[in-house]
Design an enzyme around this catalytic site. Structure first.
Site, mmCIF file in Angstrom:
data_model
loop_
_atom_site.group_PDB
_atom_site.id
_atom_site.type_symbol
_atom_site.label_atom_id
_atom_site.label_comp_id
_atom_site.label_asym_id
_atom_site.label_seq_id
_atom_site.Cartn_x
_atom_site.Cartn_y
_atom_site.Cartn_z
ATOM 1 N N ASP A 84 0.993 -1.068 -0.081
ATOM 2 C CA ASP A 84 -0.012 -0.046 0.138
ATOM 3 C C ASP A 84 0.888 1.310 0.025
ATOM 4 O OD1 ASP A 84 -2.312 1.339 0.207
ATOM 5 O OD2 ASP A 84 -2.537 1.330 2.435
ATOM 6 N N HIS A 177 -7.369 10.040 3.799
ATOM 7 C CA HIS A 177 -7.096 8.861 4.629
ATOM 8 C C HIS A 177 -7.780 9.273 6.227
ATOM 9 C CE1 HIS A 177 -4.004 7.626 1.577
ATOM 10 N NE2 HIS A 177 -4.868 6.548 1.660
HETATM 11 P P1 13P Z 1 -8.563 4.588 5.725
HETATM 12 O O1 13P Z 1 -7.530 4.496 6.872
HETATM 13 O O2 13P Z 1 -9.316 6.173 5.824
HETATM 14 O O3 13P Z 1 -9.603 3.667 5.800
HETATM 15 O O4 13P Z 1 -7.803 4.590 4.372
HETATM 16 C C1 13P Z 1 -7.145 3.415 4.110
HETATM 17 C C2 13P Z 1 -6.278 3.407 2.672
HETATM 18 O O5 13P Z 1 -6.703 4.218 1.959
HETATM 19 C C3 13P Z 1 -5.115 2.895 2.672
HETATM 20 O O6 13P Z 1 -4.368 3.096 1.520
#
Ligand code: 13P
Length: 287
Positions: A84, A177
């Site tokens: 990620d 996020h």
């Molecule tokens: P959140 O932490 O807002 O749920 O986002 C997760 C995300 O987009 C990880 O790349």
């Protein structure tokens, strides 16, 4: 069953549902996701940030843990291990360690550099059958206590990056996020439509899944979003359930301090929220 994210996203895009990317942080997180997906016969993408990978003992440890748990629980549904927001260097390291999907996030580079680096990552990943996600229009969030508004991606840049052959594509459409500010304007569906039009039907990714109202998520799915990332929400429910257990003094009753008991309410809370997300995204029985 560990696979790239490519085929599960093509299927989701075609059939009009979303696959969750659930970010993992440790053994409990990984077990919660893998047991739930098998019970509900849903495909899933395990998101691993560079920080979480470091916390868990490096990319190889993550791959070994996920593979062993996948085998232990007899998981037959498609599961991808996805980096990620990978850096350029991190993308190659995770690929080498056996990740089955990579997000190279070059959104903070000047556009030409993002494009050139994305092309290199695509070539290296595709040679190994590993899927790739790219990003245009940085997806912000809380930094030093200040919550930035989400950026809106430039559709022309999206088109150019999509042409590199990436398998999925994250464009900023006002999403961020972490928790959303009280005055958040909601997702920009006009930009989403435009991005999907110019990118020729590539599966789109919605970051910042925590706190977006279900109706907006469903609308985004109907407009081409096939992957929704969720991280913060699991952390919040885990912390709340653990807090309750301790505030009720349960850790002081019998062997309530045993981590297998202490972490159980948080574990169950995560399983419940994962199920809720799959219901909203429509991925149950789609494995
Ligand atoms: P959140 O932490 O807002 O749920 O986002 C997760 C995300 O987009 C990880 O790349």
């Amino acid at each position: 069953m560990l696979v790239s994210a490519r085929d599960m996203l093509i299927k989701a895009h075609k059939e009009g549902y979303g696959v969750a990317q659930i970010n993992i942080n440790n053994l409990e997180w990984t077990k919660a996701v893998l047991t739930t997906v098998q019970e509900l016969q849903s495909p899933v993408i395990l998101g691993v940030s560079e920080g979480a990978a470091k916390y868990m003992g490096g990319y190889k440890t993550v791959v070994a843990m996920v593979k062993a748990l996948d085998e232990f629980y007899g998981v037959t549904v498609p599961v991808a291990i996805h980096l990620d927001h990978g850096s350029y260097e991190g993308s190659f390291k995770a690929l080498e360690a056996g990740f089955t999907s990579i997000m190279f996030d070059g959104s903070h580079y000047p556009f030409e550099e993002n494009l050139a680096k994305t092309k290199e990552v695509v070539a290296a990943c595709h040679a190994k059958g590993v899927s790739v996600e790219a990003e245009v229009g940085s997806i912000g969030g809380e930094e030093d206590g200040v919550i930035g508004m989400g950026e809106i991606a430039d559709p022309v840049e999206c088109k150019t990056i999509a042409e590199t052959g990436v398998d999925m594509f994250a464009a900023g459409i006002g999403n961020i996020h972490g928790k959303y500010p009280a005055n958040w304007q909601g997702l920009n569906f006009e930009t989403l439509k435009e991005v999907q039009d110019v990118t020729n039907g590539i599966p789109l990714v919605l970051h910042g899944g925590t706190g977006i109202p279900a109706e907006q998520v469903k609308k985004a799915i109907s407009l081409g979003v096939s992957k929704i990332n969720v991280n913060t929400e699991l952390q919040l429910v885990f912390a709340a359930a653990t807090r309750k257990y301790i505030e009720e003094g349960k850790d002081n009753q019998g062997k309530g301090y045993d981590p297998r008991k202490l972490l159980a309410p948080g574990y169950q809370a995560m399983k419940d929220i994962i199920k809720e997300k799959f219901e909203i995204f429509g991925s149950i029985n789609k494995a």
